[in-house]
Design an enzyme around this catalytic site. Structure first.
Site, PDB file in Angstrom:
ATOM      1  N   HIS A  23      -7.067  -5.955  -0.537  1.00  0.00           N
ATOM      2  CA  HIS A  23      -6.106  -5.034  -0.614  1.00  0.00           C
ATOM      3  C   HIS A  23      -4.862  -6.085  -0.367  1.00  0.00           C
ATOM      4  O   HIS A  23      -4.481  -6.462   0.575  1.00  0.00           O
ATOM      5  CB  HIS A  23      -6.491  -3.915   0.461  1.00  0.00           C
ATOM      6  CG  HIS A  23      -5.184  -2.901   0.386  1.00  0.00           C
ATOM      7  ND1 HIS A  23      -4.894  -2.387  -0.594  1.00  0.00           N
ATOM      8  CD2 HIS A  23      -4.703  -2.386   1.396  1.00  0.00           C
ATOM      9  CE1 HIS A  23      -3.936  -1.432  -0.454  1.00  0.00           C
ATOM     10  NE2 HIS A  23      -3.711  -1.439   0.866  1.00  0.00           N
ATOM     11  N   SER A  51       0.934  -1.191  -0.189  1.00  0.00           N
ATOM     12  CA  SER A  51       0.047   0.011   0.062  1.00  0.00           C
ATOM     13  C   SER A  51       0.802   1.205  -0.001  1.00  0.00           C
ATOM     14  O   SER A  51       1.697   1.475  -0.928  1.00  0.00           O
ATOM     15  CB  SER A  51      -0.912   0.072   1.060  1.00  0.00           C
ATOM     16  OG  SER A  51      -2.042   0.847   1.145  1.00  0.00           O
ATOM     17  N   ASP A  59      -9.001  -4.440  -5.756  1.00  0.00           N
ATOM     18  CA  ASP A  59      -8.507  -3.932  -4.753  1.00  0.00           C
ATOM     19  C   ASP A  59      -9.229  -2.330  -4.453  1.00  0.00           C
ATOM     20  O   ASP A  59      -9.147  -1.731  -5.202  1.00  0.00           O
ATOM     21  CB  ASP A  59      -6.910  -3.464  -4.931  1.00  0.00           C
ATOM     22  CG  ASP A  59      -6.168  -2.995  -3.570  1.00  0.00           C
ATOM     23  OD1 ASP A  59      -6.776  -2.212  -2.828  1.00  0.00           O
ATOM     24  OD2 ASP A  59      -5.194  -3.609  -3.196  1.00  0.00           O
TER      25      ASP A  59
END
Length: 541
Positions: free
Chosen positions: A510, A256, A482
């Site tokens: 995710h 991320s 995602d």
């Protein structure tokens, strides 16, 4: 409300962690980064595409390449690069140390405000063929890499843990590295309950007051540190850590926001990149407004996937017709706005907290059963299960104490890019595009664009591309559904990097590595252990 970049890995690492990949500001705080633009995530890219041009997310006009720093370490920084780590036992089988870095790299030492001590943890490799240290970061910004390394050090695939010391360094402003502080726990409670989608002048005024209070609290409690928690500075810190670990090149796995941090490192130090995996990628080339809008589309895509799965289950709380699931959710939100549902400890579940709970569960499909139960209970006037999901997202423990996740999240985001909007009128102008991208969540993410408007420190960064010319192959991982880092962002980043290699996971949730896909894990393990790149165009299911 929330911050502006959040990572599901932050939540999964332990029972107390939150959700997210970047969170969005006062209103939400759930996302993976700053951005703005033309809804690339609403136009879901093909899972079979192995690369992309800049047109996939339409780079903003301000996006200019991140330039590499000179290869030679300046004399003033040599003492930081030559320090030796003193490891000591900590945290049930791990080792801890600290690394000194200058608060201000332009004026190291006392003249720049002194030094910052970064908290570092490692789990040592235990195999006979040791490859060195693998730094890991879960994202946020604001997620604790120390906590995540302690999760990864016990759960990553066995061959990787045998070969690498798993190392986590809390970035400056986070966790064990001089954490940013902003609000008391009681004021943070009030902040999370502010209406994320105000429809009246009074509601707008309340949201702006909350944004101002948050910013003023950070200025009061964190002072000069607020001007020195940028991603560029954290990337420079990682190079000091690399040297202190005795590594000629940085081996790194970021998730991320951790992909933005890793890409920034590669842009600044391309010749010092070792093996690098960027999973759940952010796109540094888009501005905050674009990122927020595209993220709204990402959450809508994830909710649609949840609704399709839910429709197959008995007693689905959003109904048997996935096309009408959004209407069912809207009805619940409207009911909670009028009559909050009682929850634990005398607290109640209102509409803002309910929305945060729903979005939190989008990060990981293994939480969908919990979400189904929580929604069904909320429909019956029982708010505790959905409030628990919201608390996980914000990292609020049962005693009402918050970690500094959201404070660091806002501080980094507001420094990295200018605010997506500076007035309520600007947000109202942006609302139609956000609501088109996501009928359920778009308005809240649009209002989140005001969260940096009142920040006490001017942004030092802007949207930029990262070519990282001269770096070895960098693996960029994207998941097609995602919610927080839309797949188009991975396509764009892989295309920007001169040596980017796109690896696709056709699935939900995710990030992808170490989350249950044998195909993804095998491909990344082969790269980390033997330098074998994934086959071009590889799509895992």
């Amino acid at each position: 409300m929330a911050g502006a970049r959040r990572d599901g890995e932050v939540r999964r690492r332990s029972g107390r962690a939150a959700a997210g990949a970047l969170a969005l500001g006062v209103s939400l705080a759930l996302v993976a980064g700053c951005g703005a633009g033309p809804r690339a995530s609403a136009r879901k890219p093909s899972a079979t595409s192995s690369s992309t041009s800049s047109s996939d997310t339409r780079l903003t006009a301000s996006a200019s390449p991140l330039e590499a720093l000179p290869a030679a370490v300046p004399a003033a920084l040599q003492p930081y690069y030559h320090q030796k780590l003193r490891w000591k036992a900590c945290d049930d089988g791990f080792q801890c140390a600290t690394v000194r870095v200058p608060m201000d790299y332009d004026h190291p030492g006392a003249a720049g405000g002194g030094d910052i001590a970064l908290g570092v943890v490692r789990k040592q490799a235990f195999g006979s063929h040791r490859l060195g240290s693998l730094l890991v970061n879960p994202g946020g910004p604001g997620g604790s890499a120390v906590d995540y390394a302690e999760f990864a050090g016990m759960s990553y695939p066995l061959p990787v843990r045998k070969a690498y010391d798993i190392v986590g360094v809390d970035p400056r402003g986070v966790g064990r590295s001089r954490p940013v502080s902003c609000l008391s726990d009681s004021r943070m409670d009030a902040y999370t309950e502010v209406d994320q989608d105000p429809r009246t002048p009074a509601g707008i005024d309340a949201l702006i007051r909350a944004d101002r209070e948050f910013a003023q609290g950070c200025a009061q409690h964190s002072g000069k540190l607020l001007g020195h928690v940028s991603t560029v500075e954290s990337a420079r810190d990682m190079d000091v850590v690399r040297a202190a670990l005795g590594q000629p090149r940085l081996d790194y796995l970021g998730k991320s926001y951790g992909t933005f941090l890793g890409a920034t490192y590669a842009g600044l130090y391309p010749s010092r990149v070792g093996k690098m995996v960027l999973d759940g990628s952010m796109d540094p080339a888009i501005d905050t407004r674009t990122s927020n809008e595209q993220q709204a589309g990402g959450f809508q895509t994830a909710f649609a996937s949840f609704a399709r799965d839910c429709a197959k289950r008995p007693g689905c709380p959003v109904g048997k017709d996935p096309a009408k699931a959004g209407q069912q959710l809207d009805a619940l939100f409207a009911a909670l706005a009028k009559h909050p549902a009682p929850a634990m400890g005398g607290r109640s579940l209102d509409q803002p907290l309910a929305m945060t709970g729903v979005l939190a569960a989008m990060y990981d499909q293994t939480e969908w059963p919990q979400l189904r139960t929580a929604l069904a209970q909320a429909q019956r006037g029982k708010g505790a299960p959905l409030l628990a999901l919201s608390d996980q997202y914000y990292e609020r423990d049962p005693k009402g104490h918050y970690s500094n996740l959201m404070y660091a999240n806002m501080a980094v985001n507001c420094l990295d890019q200018p605010s997506a909007a500076t007035t309520a009128a600007q947000v109202e102008h942006q609302l139609p595009a956000f609501e088109k991208a996501s009928p359920q969540f778009g308005a809240s993410l649009a209002w989140a664009g005001l969260s940096c408007a009142y920040w006490p420190v001017k942004a030092t960064g802007a949207a930029h591309t990262v070519p990282a010319e001269g770096a070895p192959p960098i693996i960029v991982v994207g998941t097609t559904r995602d919610p927080a880092t839309p797949y188009a962002w991975a396509q764009s980043l892989a295309g920007q990097l001169s040596s980017g290699r796109l690896l696709t996971y056709d699935g939900d949730g995710h990030t992808a590595y170490s989350r249950g896909s044998t195909c993804i894990d095998n491909a990344i393990d082969a790269y980390l252990l033997a330098g074998t790149e994934p086959r071009a165009g590889l799509v895992c299911h």
